[in-house]
Design a protein around this motif. Structure first.
Motif, PDB file in Angstrom:
ATOM      1  N   GLU A 183      82.544 -15.840  76.805  1.00 54.57           N
ATOM      2  CA  GLU A 183      83.289 -15.127  75.773  1.00 54.57           C
ATOM      3  C   GLU A 183      82.624 -15.348  74.439  1.00 54.57           C
ATOM      4  N   GLU A 184      82.811 -14.412  73.533  1.00 56.01           N
ATOM      5  CA  GLU A 184      82.255 -14.501  72.186  1.00 56.01           C
ATOM      6  C   GLU A 184      82.816 -15.725  71.458  1.00 56.01           C
ATOM      7  N   GLU A 185      81.955 -16.381  70.687  1.00 61.24           N
ATOM      8  CA  GLU A 185      82.365 -17.538  69.894  1.00 61.24           C
ATOM      9  C   GLU A 185      81.845 -17.365  68.474  1.00 61.24           C
ATOM     10  N   CYS A 186      82.738 -17.503  67.483  1.00 60.30           N
ATOM     11  CA  CYS A 186      82.367 -17.251  66.087  1.00 60.30           C
ATOM     12  C   CYS A 186      82.375 -18.538  65.266  1.00 60.30           C
ATOM     13  N   TRP A 187      81.480 -18.577  64.250  1.00 63.77           N
ATOM     14  CA  TRP A 187      81.287 -19.741  63.382  1.00 63.77           C
ATOM     15  C   TRP A 187      81.289 -19.297  61.928  1.00 63.77           C
ATOM     16  N   THR A 188      81.761 -20.196  61.062  1.00 64.75           N
ATOM     17  CA  THR A 188      81.730 -19.970  59.615  1.00 64.75           C
ATOM     18  C   THR A 188      80.824 -21.027  59.009  1.00 64.75           C
ATOM     19  N   ASN A 189      79.811 -20.586  58.247  1.00 64.31           N
ATOM     20  CA  ASN A 189      78.840 -21.506  57.644  1.00 64.31           C
ATOM     21  C   ASN A 189      79.137 -21.749  56.182  1.00 64.31           C
ATOM     22  N   THR A 190      78.773 -22.932  55.715  1.00 70.28           N
ATOM     23  CA  THR A 190      78.832 -23.220  54.291  1.00 70.28           C
ATOM     24  C   THR A 190      77.567 -22.682  53.643  1.00 70.28           C
ATOM     25  N   GLU A 191      77.558 -22.653  52.333  1.00 70.18           N
ATOM     26  CA  GLU A 191      76.365 -22.234  51.609  1.00 70.18           C
ATOM     27  C   GLU A 191      75.255 -23.249  51.864  1.00 70.18           C
ATOM     28  N   ALA A 192      74.047 -22.759  52.027  1.00 73.51           N
ATOM     29  CA  ALA A 192      72.909 -23.644  52.289  1.00 73.51           C
ATOM     30  C   ALA A 192      72.548 -24.433  51.040  1.00 73.51           C
ATOM     31  N   ALA A 193      72.200 -25.698  51.224  1.00 76.10           N
ATOM     32  CA  ALA A 193      71.718 -26.554  50.135  1.00 76.10           C
ATOM     33  C   ALA A 193      70.273 -26.177  49.820  1.00 76.10           C
ATOM     34  N   ALA A 194      69.735 -26.742  48.747  1.00 73.52           N
ATOM     35  CA  ALA A 194      68.357 -26.448  48.341  1.00 73.52           C
ATOM     36  C   ALA A 194      67.362 -26.740  49.456  1.00 73.52           C
ATOM     37  N   ASP A 195      67.654 -27.735  50.294  1.00 79.03           N
ATOM     38  CA  ASP A 195      66.732 -28.083  51.377  1.00 79.03           C
ATOM     39  C   ASP A 195      66.950 -27.226  52.630  1.00 79.03           C
ATOM     40  N   GLY A 196      67.897 -26.282  52.566  1.00 74.68           N
ATOM     41  CA  GLY A 196      68.147 -25.391  53.687  1.00 74.68           C
ATOM     42  C   GLY A 196      69.201 -25.891  54.660  1.00 74.68           C
ATOM     43  N   SER A 197      69.719 -27.106  54.468  1.00 79.04           N
ATOM     44  CA  SER A 197      70.734 -27.633  55.378  1.00 79.04           C
ATOM     45  C   SER A 197      72.095 -27.005  55.063  1.00 79.04           C
ATOM     46  N   PHE A 198      72.962 -26.954  56.084  1.00 74.96           N
ATOM     47  CA  PHE A 198      74.303 -26.422  55.895  1.00 74.96           C
ATOM     48  C   PHE A 198      75.195 -26.919  57.023  1.00 74.96           C
ATOM     49  N   SER A 199      76.492 -26.744  56.827  1.00 69.00           N
ATOM     50  CA  SER A 199      77.464 -27.093  57.857  1.00 69.00           C
ATOM     51  C   SER A 199      78.061 -25.809  58.400  1.00 69.00           C
ATOM     52  N   SER A 200      78.568 -25.897  59.617  1.00 72.22           N
ATOM     53  CA  SER A 200      79.206 -24.749  60.240  1.00 72.22           C
ATOM     54  C   SER A 200      80.378 -25.248  61.071  1.00 72.22           C
ATOM     55  N   VAL A 201      81.439 -24.450  61.076  1.00 73.43           N
ATOM     56  CA  VAL A 201      82.610 -24.802  61.879  1.00 73.43           C
ATOM     57  C   VAL A 201      82.976 -23.593  62.737  1.00 73.43           C
ATOM     58  N   SER A 202      83.258 -23.878  63.994  1.00 74.13           N
ATOM     59  CA  SER A 202      83.621 -22.808  64.929  1.00 74.13           C
ATOM     60  C   SER A 202      85.095 -22.475  64.777  1.00 74.13           C
ATOM     61  N   ASP A 203      85.481 -21.340  65.318  1.00 73.61           N
ATOM     62  CA  ASP A 203      86.889 -20.951  65.312  1.00 73.61           C
ATOM     63  C   ASP A 203      87.749 -21.932  66.102  1.00 73.61           C
ATOM     64  N   THR A 204      87.112 -22.745  66.963  1.00 70.94           N
ATOM     65  CA  THR A 204      87.856 -23.747  67.735  1.00 70.94           C
ATOM     66  C   THR A 204      87.857 -25.120  67.061  1.00 70.94           C
ATOM     67  N   GLY A 205      87.200 -25.242  65.882  1.00 73.16           N
ATOM     68  CA  GLY A 205      87.227 -26.483  65.122  1.00 73.16           C
ATOM     69  C   GLY A 205      86.027 -27.392  65.271  1.00 73.16           C
ATOM     70  N   GLU A 206      85.039 -27.027  66.081  1.00 74.62           N
ATOM     71  CA  GLU A 206      83.816 -27.842  66.220  1.00 74.62           C
ATOM     72  C   GLU A 206      83.042 -27.757  64.912  1.00 74.62           C
ATOM     73  N   ASN A 207      82.565 -28.900  64.395  1.00 74.47           N
ATOM     74  CA  ASN A 207      81.845 -28.956  63.135  1.00 74.47           C
ATOM     75  C   ASN A 207      80.457 -29.523  63.376  1.00 74.47           C
ATOM     76  N   VAL A 208      79.420 -28.840  62.868  1.00 74.81           N
ATOM     77  CA  VAL A 208      78.043 -29.291  63.026  1.00 74.81           C
ATOM     78  C   VAL A 208      77.311 -29.169  61.701  1.00 74.81           C
ATOM     79  N   THR A 209      76.197 -29.888  61.594  1.00 76.13           N
ATOM     80  CA  THR A 209      75.312 -29.790  60.437  1.00 76.13           C
ATOM     81  C   THR A 209      73.955 -29.333  60.933  1.00 76.13           C
ATOM     82  N   LEU A 210      73.390 -28.339  60.255  1.00 81.50           N
ATOM     83  CA  LEU A 210      72.099 -27.785  60.654  1.00 81.50           C
ATOM     84  C   LEU A 210      71.074 -27.973  59.543  1.00 81.50           C
ATOM     85  N   THR A 211      69.863 -28.244  59.963  1.00 80.74           N
ATOM     86  CA  THR A 211      68.736 -28.312  59.036  1.00 80.74           C
ATOM     87  C   THR A 211      67.596 -27.498  59.622  1.00 80.74           C
TER      88      THR A 211
END
Length: 141
Positions: A95-123
């Motif tokens: 099934e489709e799964e959607c995420w909401t991202n925060t604004e990217a920092a100067a180094d390109g890193s950001f956080s994202s949270v899924s509609d189910t509440g999973e939270n991750v950090t990406l670089t």
């Protein structure tokens, strides 16, 4: 397992949806972390999960993604919907799964949270060095 990979994909794609200008240029050898609003920056991301594990995730320009976590690889498609990035795995019954991202920092890193509440950090993943071709000596005659 597949849902976790979906989350990873969503996070990476949404992080690229920032209207802010980057404070410092990103080296050409890395993926641009900033993209116009409503778009997704293609590239490879390192993902840090809330349980302390890490994985890799790649967003492609053609609307596809791939991600590997715990030696399991998932592929599928993504699209932007209402400011979120939504992923659909190619795995049967997904099934489709959607995420909401925060604004990217100067180094390109950001956080994202899924509609189910999973939270991750990406670089942005460092570019892999290109190996120089191995030169071999001509065969003795």
């Amino acid at each position: 397992m597949m849902k976790a990979l979906f989350l990873l994909a969503g996070v990476a794609a949404l992080a690229a949806c920032s209207e802010a200008e980057p404070e410092a240029p990103v080296a050409e050898e890395t993926v641009a972390a900033q993209a116009p609003a409503g778009s997704v920056a293609a590239g490879t991301y390192d993902v840090a999960w809330s349980d302390g594990s890490t994985s890799k995730f790649t967003i492609n320009d053609d609307g596809t993604y791939s991600g590997t976590r715990d030696d399991v690889t998932d592929t599928g498609t993504y699209e932007m919907k209402g400011g979120k990035i939504c992923f659909t795995s190619a795995a049967e019954g997904s099934e489709e799964e959607c995420w909401t991202n925060t604004e990217a920092a100067a180094d390109g890193s950001f956080s994202s949270v899924s509609d189910t509440g999973e939270n991750v950090t990406l670089t942005v993943a460092a570019a892999e060095p290109i190996a120089a071709p191995v030169e071999t000596a001509p065969a003795a005659q």
